[in-house]
Design a protein around this motif. Structure first.
Motif, PDB file in Angstrom:
ATOM      1  N   GLN A  27      56.322 -13.871 -56.363  1.00 14.11           N
ATOM      2  CA  GLN A  27      55.248 -13.201 -56.834  1.00 14.11           C
ATOM      3  C   GLN A  27      55.385 -12.700 -58.303  1.00 14.11           C
TER       4      GLN A  27
ATOM      5  N   ASP B  59      47.129  -6.110 -51.890  1.00 10.25           N
ATOM      6  CA  ASP B  59      47.670  -5.712 -53.329  1.00 10.25           C
ATOM      7  C   ASP B  59      49.098  -5.270 -53.311  1.00 10.25           C
ATOM      8  N   ASP B  60      49.489  -4.540 -52.388  1.00  7.59           N
ATOM      9  CA  ASP B  60      50.755  -3.614 -52.463  1.00  7.59           C
ATOM     10  C   ASP B  60      51.880  -4.636 -52.050  1.00  7.59           C
TER      11      ASP B  60
ATOM     12  N   HIS C 159      45.390   4.340 -53.557  1.00  7.67           N
ATOM     13  CA  HIS C 159      46.908   4.370 -53.585  1.00  7.67           C
ATOM     14  C   HIS C 159      47.451   5.351 -54.545  1.00  7.67           C
TER      15      HIS C 159
ATOM     16  N   ALA D   9      46.551   0.338 -49.787  1.00  3.71           N
ATOM     17  CA  ALA D   9      46.510  -0.589 -50.905  1.00  3.71           C
ATOM     18  C   ALA D   9      46.385  -2.003 -50.135  1.00  3.71           C
TER      19      ALA D   9
ATOM     20  N   CYS E  59      50.514   2.789 -49.386  1.00  2.00           N
ATOM     21  CA  CYS E  59      50.985   1.337 -49.322  1.00  2.00           C
ATOM     22  C   CYS E  59      49.974   0.855 -48.364  1.00  2.00           C
TER      23      CYS E  59
ATOM     24  N   ASP F  98      42.099 -10.369 -45.457  1.00  2.00           N
ATOM     25  CA  ASP F  98      42.406 -12.012 -45.383  1.00  2.00           C
ATOM     26  C   ASP F  98      41.953 -12.630 -44.078  1.00  2.00           C
TER      27      ASP F  98
ATOM     28  N   THR G 250      42.644   5.033 -58.173  1.00  2.00           N
ATOM     29  CA  THR G 250      42.843   3.948 -57.096  1.00  2.00           C
ATOM     30  C   THR G 250      43.331   5.036 -55.889  1.00  2.00           C
TER      31      THR G 250
END
Length: 233
Positions: free
Chosen positions: A68, A124-125, A4, A121, A118, A142, A2
């Protein structure tokens, strides 16, 4: 691999290179107060264990407190635990002066570049900011424009690095005695501010877990700056 992870590797490599360059440029063979090679190796091992353990434990704890699942890493948690480990080591080794400047240039670059990873990412991060109407808000996927808090930290760290690189040749005694504590003050201070722009759960109103760590680091930095002021002066 990835993006990241690629940036994280670049952060590590660039941090190591900066550290090597700074030490060779100014003849810093090992941290101040550590004269024996074996003691140096033990010190580095203690710091590494503190950094890794603090990063994983405190990063994951913040993730769980925020509802989370999974595991998480936190540079702030790693720095906090590494400082605790270092101070314990120094106490038992009888080392009374600052040893931290030796690590600062590389650590600053590691943080600054790592935060770019970060940023890439995105959601997701779980290091993104809250919603904002500011023109530089970023949509991480989003549909909401959010504070790019990762880049805020990157900018501050690179600015601090510039101050260090310009100031060290002019005032090496000051930076050797108090430079690490100045770094902690700047790092914890800016993190305390940016944490208000993140969607983390509050632990002790109005602070989240990371802000409580920042307050601890700020208190440590102020006490040590005052303590070393007489020695430097």
């Amino acid at each position: 691999m990835t993006l990241h992870l690629i940036v994280d590797l670049l952060a590590l490599i660039s941090g190591v290179l900066m550290s090597i360059w700074f030490r060779r440029q100014y003849g810093l063979e090992r941290p101040r107060g550590i004269n024996q090679e074996a003691q140096h190796h033990y010190y580095l091992l203690v710091l590494l264990l503190g950094l890794v353990a603090g990063s994983l434990l405190l990063g994951t704890l913040n993730l769980r407190l925020s509802g989370q699942a999974g595991l998480a890493k936190s540079m702030l948690g790693g720095v906090f635990a590494a400082i605790v480990a270092a101070e314990i080591f120094k106490y038992f080794a009888g080392i009374r002066q600052s040893t931290g400047l030796y690590f600062v240039p590389g650590l600053v670059v590691l943080i600054a570049v790592g935060r770019i990873g970060c940023f890439f990412a995105g959601l997701d991060d779980f290091t993104y900011g809250i919603e904002t109407q500011l023109p530089w808000g970023v949509d991480f996927g989003d549909g909401l424009k959010r504070h790019p808090v990762q880049l805020y930290e990157t900018f501050v760290m690179f600015a601090f690095l510039g101050v260090l690189l310009i100031g060290y040749p002019k005032h090496p005694a000051f930076w050797q005695a108090q430079g690490f504590y100045v770094f902690v003050l700047v790092y914890a201070g800016q993190r305390l501010i940016w944490e208000f722009l993140k969607p983390y759960s509050i632990v002790l109103p109005p602070f989240n877990l990371f802000q409580l760590l920042c307050l601890g680091l700020l208190g440590y930095a102020v006490v040590m700056l005052l303590k070393t002021r007489k020695a430097y002066g």
